[in-house]
Design a protein around this motif. Structure first.
Motif, mmCIF file in Angstrom:
data_model
loop_
_atom_site.group_PDB
_atom_site.id
_atom_site.type_symbol
_atom_site.label_atom_id
_atom_site.label_comp_id
_atom_site.label_asym_id
_atom_site.label_seq_id
_atom_site.Cartn_x
_atom_site.Cartn_y
_atom_site.Cartn_z
ATOM 1 N N ALA A 92 0.833 -1.212 0.000
ATOM 2 C CA ALA A 92 0.000 0.000 0.000
ATOM 3 C C ALA A 92 0.863 1.256 0.000
ATOM 4 O O ALA A 92 0.597 2.224 -0.730
ATOM 5 C CB ALA A 92 -0.938 -0.009 1.207
ATOM 6 N N MET A 93 1.928 1.238 0.821
ATOM 7 C CA MET A 93 2.824 2.389 0.862
ATOM 8 C C MET A 93 3.510 2.588 -0.490
ATOM 9 O O MET A 93 3.660 3.722 -0.965
ATOM 10 C CB MET A 93 3.864 2.197 1.962
ATOM 11 N N ALA A 94 3.913 1.454 -1.104
ATOM 12 C CA ALA A 94 4.550 1.565 -2.427
ATOM 13 C C ALA A 94 3.568 2.137 -3.442
ATOM 14 O O ALA A 94 3.937 2.986 -4.283
ATOM 15 C CB ALA A 94 5.041 0.186 -2.879
ATOM 16 N N ALA A 95 2.301 1.684 -3.344
ATOM 17 C CA ALA A 95 1.299 2.246 -4.258
ATOM 18 C C ALA A 95 1.105 3.734 -4.011
ATOM 19 O O ALA A 95 1.031 4.538 -4.958
ATOM 20 C CB ALA A 95 -0.029 1.497 -4.080
ATOM 21 N N GLN A 96 1.048 4.126 -2.713
ATOM 22 C CA GLN A 96 0.924 5.554 -2.396
ATOM 23 C C GLN A 96 2.134 6.335 -2.890
ATOM 24 O O GLN A 96 2.007 7.450 -3.416
ATOM 25 C CB GLN A 96 0.757 5.739 -0.895
ATOM 26 N N VAL A 97 3.328 5.746 -2.696
ATOM 27 C CA VAL A 97 4.548 6.418 -3.164
ATOM 28 C C VAL A 97 4.518 6.591 -4.680
ATOM 29 O O VAL A 97 4.890 7.653 -5.214
ATOM 30 C CB VAL A 97 5.791 5.622 -2.721
ATOM 31 N N LEU A 98 4.057 5.548 -5.392
ATOM 32 C CA LEU A 98 3.965 5.657 -6.846
ATOM 33 C C LEU A 98 2.958 6.734 -7.249
ATOM 34 O O LEU A 98 3.218 7.537 -8.164
ATOM 35 C CB LEU A 98 3.561 4.304 -7.438
ATOM 36 N N MET A 99 1.823 6.757 -6.511
ATOM 37 C CA MET A 99 0.828 7.786 -6.807
ATOM 38 C C MET A 99 1.387 9.178 -6.530
ATOM 39 O O MET A 99 1.222 10.114 -7.327
ATOM 40 C CB MET A 99 -0.439 7.534 -5.973
ATOM 41 N N ARG A 100 2.063 9.303 -5.381
ATOM 42 C CA ARG A 100 2.668 10.597 -5.063
ATOM 43 C C ARG A 100 3.733 10.982 -6.079
ATOM 44 O O ARG A 100 3.842 12.145 -6.475
ATOM 45 C CB ARG A 100 3.278 10.551 -3.665
ATOM 46 N N GLN A 101 4.539 9.983 -6.475
ATOM 47 C CA GLN A 101 5.578 10.264 -7.467
ATOM 48 C C GLN A 101 4.956 10.748 -8.780
ATOM 49 O O GLN A 101 5.434 11.718 -9.379
ATOM 50 C CB GLN A 101 6.412 9.001 -7.690
ATOM 51 N N LYS A 102 3.889 10.071 -9.182
ATOM 52 C CA LYS A 102 3.219 10.494 -10.416
ATOM 53 C C LYS A 102 2.625 11.887 -10.254
ATOM 54 O O LYS A 102 2.737 12.735 -11.153
ATOM 55 C CB LYS A 102 2.120 9.500 -10.787
ATOM 56 N N ALA A 103 2.003 12.123 -9.056
ATOM 57 C CA ALA A 103 1.425 13.454 -8.810
ATOM 58 C C ALA A 103 2.521 14.519 -8.799
ATOM 59 O O ALA A 103 2.354 15.624 -9.355
ATOM 60 C CB ALA A 103 0.654 13.453 -7.489
ATOM 61 N N GLU A 104 3.674 14.199 -8.164
ATOM 62 C CA GLU A 104 4.778 15.152 -8.139
ATOM 63 C C GLU A 104 5.337 15.388 -9.538
ATOM 64 O O GLU A 104 5.701 16.517 -9.884
ATOM 65 C CB GLU A 104 5.877 14.654 -7.195
ATOM 66 N N GLU A 105 5.426 14.319 -10.327
ATOM 67 C CA GLU A 105 5.912 14.495 -11.697
ATOM 68 C C GLU A 105 4.963 15.395 -12.484
ATOM 69 O O GLU A 105 5.405 16.290 -13.224
ATOM 70 C CB GLU A 105 6.044 13.130 -12.370
ATOM 71 N N ASP A 106 3.639 15.150 -12.313
ATOM 72 C CA ASP A 106 2.665 16.025 -12.995
ATOM 73 C C ASP A 106 2.793 17.464 -12.482
ATOM 74 O O ASP A 106 2.744 18.429 -13.264
ATOM 75 C CB ASP A 106 1.245 15.509 -12.751
ATOM 76 N N ARG A 107 2.955 17.593 -11.173
ATOM 77 C CA ARG A 107 3.090 18.936 -10.600
ATOM 78 C C ARG A 107 4.364 19.631 -11.094
ATOM 79 O O ARG A 107 4.361 20.830 -11.395
ATOM 80 C CB ARG A 107 3.115 18.838 -9.079
ATOM 81 N N ILE A 108 5.466 18.840 -11.178
ATOM 82 C CA ILE A 108 6.726 19.414 -11.683
ATOM 83 C C ILE A 108 6.565 19.867 -13.128
ATOM 84 O O ILE A 108 7.050 20.943 -13.518
ATOM 85 C CB ILE A 108 7.863 18.381 -11.530
#
Length: 245
Positions: free
Chosen positions: A94-110
């Motif tokens: 679950a944490m890895a999934a959240q991290v992937l989601m956050r990473q994708k969100a951060e990439e979109d935000r960047i």
């Protein structure tokens, strides 16, 4: 003779047989005693064997129960560890999934921020160029205003200087007038004080003459001197006209 011999032989044989039987009987008794002793030892050994077997069975049961208990505890601990590991694995997933989601969100935000930065840089360049143009126009306008203000300031300074000079002349004339008035008031006060002093001297002179402390000629002489002095002082303290400004 023959019969006697046979009888003797039979007697001997019987004796021998008897001795042999007794020996056999004794041997049987000894063997029986040995067998009984051996049976007692066997029975004792069997009892000891049964007791040992019972103790071994009891120890086996205790050991088996302890092993079963340890096995159950170990199995329970293993099951708990397995459940904990499974829970940790699910939490990690679950944490890895959240991290992937956050990473994708951060990439979109960047990516969005980079696009905004590009737009801001373009807008900044536009505003900088416009600001430079406005600043140059403002500098020219301010230079014109500064020159105009300098000219106005110089004119105002000349006017204020002339006004100050006029005001200074007026103030000096007023001060001279006030000074003249003060001198006149001071002279009048001094004249009045001198008049009071001369009047007191004349009064004392008259009192002395009335008390016959002096002769008529002396009284008249001193009176004339005091009157002359009073006239001289009155003339010397007359107010003088104030000079014209």
């Amino acid at each position: 003779m023959a019969g006697t011999s046979d009888t003797t032989t039979m007697t001997e044989l019987m004796s021998k047989l008897t001795e042999r039987g007794q020996q056999l009987l004794m041997s049987e008794q000894i063997a029986k005693a040995s067998i009984d002793e051996v049976k007692g030892q066997v029975n004792t050994a069997a009892a000891d064997m049964m007791e040992l077997k019972r103790r071994l069975e009891q120890e086996y049961k205790v050991y088996l129960a302890q092993n079963e208990k340890n096995l159950r505890e170990t199995a329970l601990a293993c099951h708990q560890r397995v459940r904990q590991a499974e829970s940790e694995r699910r939490a990690a997933q679950a944490m890895a999934a959240q991290v992937l989601m956050r990473q994708k969100a951060e990439e979109d935000r960047i990516a969005t921020l980079q696009l905004q930065i590009q737009n801001l840089e373009s807008h900044l360049k536009f505003r900088t160029d416009a600001g430079k143009t406005e600043l140059a126009s403002l500098n020219r306008m301010m230079d014109t205003r500064v020159r105009r203000v300098d000219a106005q300031s110089e004119s105002r300074v000349v006017g204020m200087t002339q006004h100050a000079r006029d005001l200074e002349r007026t103030c000096r004339g007023a001060l001279r007038e006030v000074e003249g008035e003060m001198q006149e008031q001071l002279a009048s006060a001094h004249l009045r004080a001198e008049g009071r002093a001369r009047w007191k001297e004349l009064c004392r002179l008259a009192d002395g003459w009335l008390d016959t402390e002096m002769s008529d000629s002396t009284y008249k002489t001193v009176k004339a001197e005091l009157l002359d002095l009073w006239k001289v002082q009155t003339t010397s303290h007359m107010p003088r006209p104030s000079p014209m400004p």
